[in-house]
Design a protein around this motif. Structure first.
Motif: not given
Lengths: 400, 110
Positions: A55-59, B37-39, B60-61, B63-64
């Protein structure tokens, strides 16, 4: 985005460490981990080389596994990263940083890093491993951060003993647990701030440090600059980053991150049947013994000229007594040679001679036994959070 | 490496894994980084994506969500409820079904 399979990517990296030239595909910007939805971009975050982005955020950044073949210490710029909350300071002044020591103490303190420098300095080599390392391999799978096995690293930590700080403040007789908080905070005020606690006796142990250096230099900001807690032998949920507050409690901490999160079943092997509910739990604590091969990759080809198998092993602090390897999936075993001992909390390198025949396939297995007698199971127990993974690792390889 | 070697020797001498060390001074001064940030990551398009963006991406991004196993509707419902009850996400009762519908359609199984 160019995509390549993880197996090919890591196989390329491993080959480069041995004999052949680094193939161009090792520069690919995405890796496929060996489970569904396992594609991870490779990106370089500040002070870091390209790592697998969970995950970029949080890293949340995973170390490419080939790094563990390159030495007993994990380089700071390759060390995994895991934050819980997205409100992370991106500007931290070590000279202005303070650690507040309050609660059940005789003398509340506000310590600068210069104050820490006046205390005896201690170094310790220790593995820092996420509680959920390998969660993506859980069967059946569970929700949560989907790591392969790269959410771990080994470093030389330099700092001062937590005990020396607590003794300066003076614990009252009512002290029961010691709670740690860092500069990381929630985005919303309704989200529980990330805080972790240790029993007073654990907190006063010889090996619990407040560290301001990692492998001899300041910590990367994403690993907790300027100071983080070091709890050797225990999972990294307790290793609070950017440590800013130590609060001595007169009760067992009931905040969300202790009472609800990071719990394991209180059963004989801390596992339950998938889907079970209603079992008692305890906070996760000491790490299980684990071992890995670092110069072969599951599903990859190996060169018939590869004559050495090597890897790492570690446990929760008793040290590694023995590492065994198998070429037949665990039917027969022989001892590997252990590398130099750099401390009971450290990775221990191991190696074993390897003889294979072209055209054959082998299932390599690795099993470590710790000085406390614990060893790795042939099958992995299950728990709802995918914690405590330490099954015997298997690597199916074809000899090309 | 020399300093590490000295530390290793001291560890072997004391046999305890802990050693009085060569001096490494604590850091001084500031360090600044800039996180990406969220890249560039984002939720997949689809019905309800706006509700998911509004409720999930505050903390959260995407990606979660996208890195999870393929979860069932019941499992996605449990995740949304957990975000509200355990993590304090401001999701109303009326907002739960469209978010669960979106997550199940784009990242789950029926």
């Amino acid at each position: 985005m160019r995509k390549i399979g993880r197996r090919r990517f890591l196989a390329g990296s491993v080959a480069a460490l041995g004999a052949s030239a680094l193939p161009a595909r090792a520069l690919a910007d995405s890796v496929q981990l060996p489970f569904a939805n396992g594609e991870r971009p490779l990106l370089a975050f500040p002070q870091k080389r390209p790592l697998l982005v969970l995950s970029p955020r949080p890293p949340q950044l995973e170390t490419p596994f080939a790094v563990f073949d390159q030495g007993v210490y994990t380089p700071n710029d390759a060390f995994f990263v895991r934050w819980h909350l997205s409100n992370i300071p991106q500007h931290v002044d070590a000279s202005a940083h303070r650690i507040a020591v309050t609660g059940e103490v005789n003398t509340p303190l506000s310590l600068s890093l210069a104050d820490l420098a006046a205390l005896p300095q201690v170094e310790i080599t220790a593995v820092n491993q996420c509680s959920g390392n390998g969660r993506g391999l859980s069967a059946p799978r569970v929700a949560g951060g989907q790591w392969d096995n790269g959410a771990m690293g080994n470093a030389l930590w330099t700092g001062v003993r937590l005990r020396d700080v607590l003794d300066r403040a003076g614990l009252k007789a009512t002290a029961k647990q010691v709670q740690f908080d860092g500069l990381e905070g929630p985005v919303l005020p309704t989200t529980p701030d990330f805080r972790k606690s240790l029993d007073v006796d654990k907190a006063r142990g010889d090996d619990i440090l407040i560290a301001y250096a990692m492998n001899g230099v300041p910590l990367p900001l994403l690993n907790g600059f300027p100071v983080r807690l070091i709890v050797p032998g225990w999972y990294s949920t307790y290793w609070v980053k950017m440590l800013s507050a130590i609060t001595v409690l007169d009760h067992v901490d009931d905040n969300f991150w202790m009472k609800t999160a990071y719990r394991i079943p209180d059963t004989p092997d801390n596992s339950v049947m998938p889907g079970a509910t209603g079992f008692p739990t305890v906070p996760i604590n000491r790490m299980r013994v684990r071992s890995f091969a670092t110069n072969v990759v599951d599903g990859a080809k190996i060169d018939v000229k590869l004559q050495e198998l090597r890897g790492i092993a570690f446990d929760g602090g008793s040290g590694i007594k023995r590492v065994e390897v198998s070429l037949d999936g665990g039917t027969t075993w022989r001892d590997a040679a252990l590398g130099p001992d750099v401390g009971k909390y450290s990775f221990r390198r191991w190696s074993a001679s390897l003889q294979t025949r072209a055209g054959q396939t082998y299932t390599i297995a690795v099993r470590a036994t710790a000085n406390d007698g614990a060893t790795q199971p042939a099958t992995q127990g299950w728990n709802p959070s995918g914690y405590l993974r330490n099954v015997v690792e298997m690597y199916k390889v074809a000899v090309g | 490496m020399k300093r590490v070697a000295i530390a290793v020797a001291a560890v072997l001498l004391l046999g305890a894994g802990v050693a009085a060390a060569a001096t490494v001074a604590p850091p001084k001064g500031p360090v600044s980084i800039s996180l990406p940030g969220d890249a560039g990551m984002a939720f997949k398009p689809g019905p309800g994506v706006g509700a998911a963006q509004a409720s999930c991406l505050t903390c959260h991004s995407s990606a979660y969500v996208s890195t999870q196993p393929v979860l069932s509707r019941a499992q996605w419902t449990a995740e949304v409820v957990k975000m509200r009850t355990a993590y304090g996400a401001p999701i109303t009762d009326a907002q739960v079904p469209p978010i669960v519908d979106y997550l199940t359609a784009q990242y789950g199984k029926p």
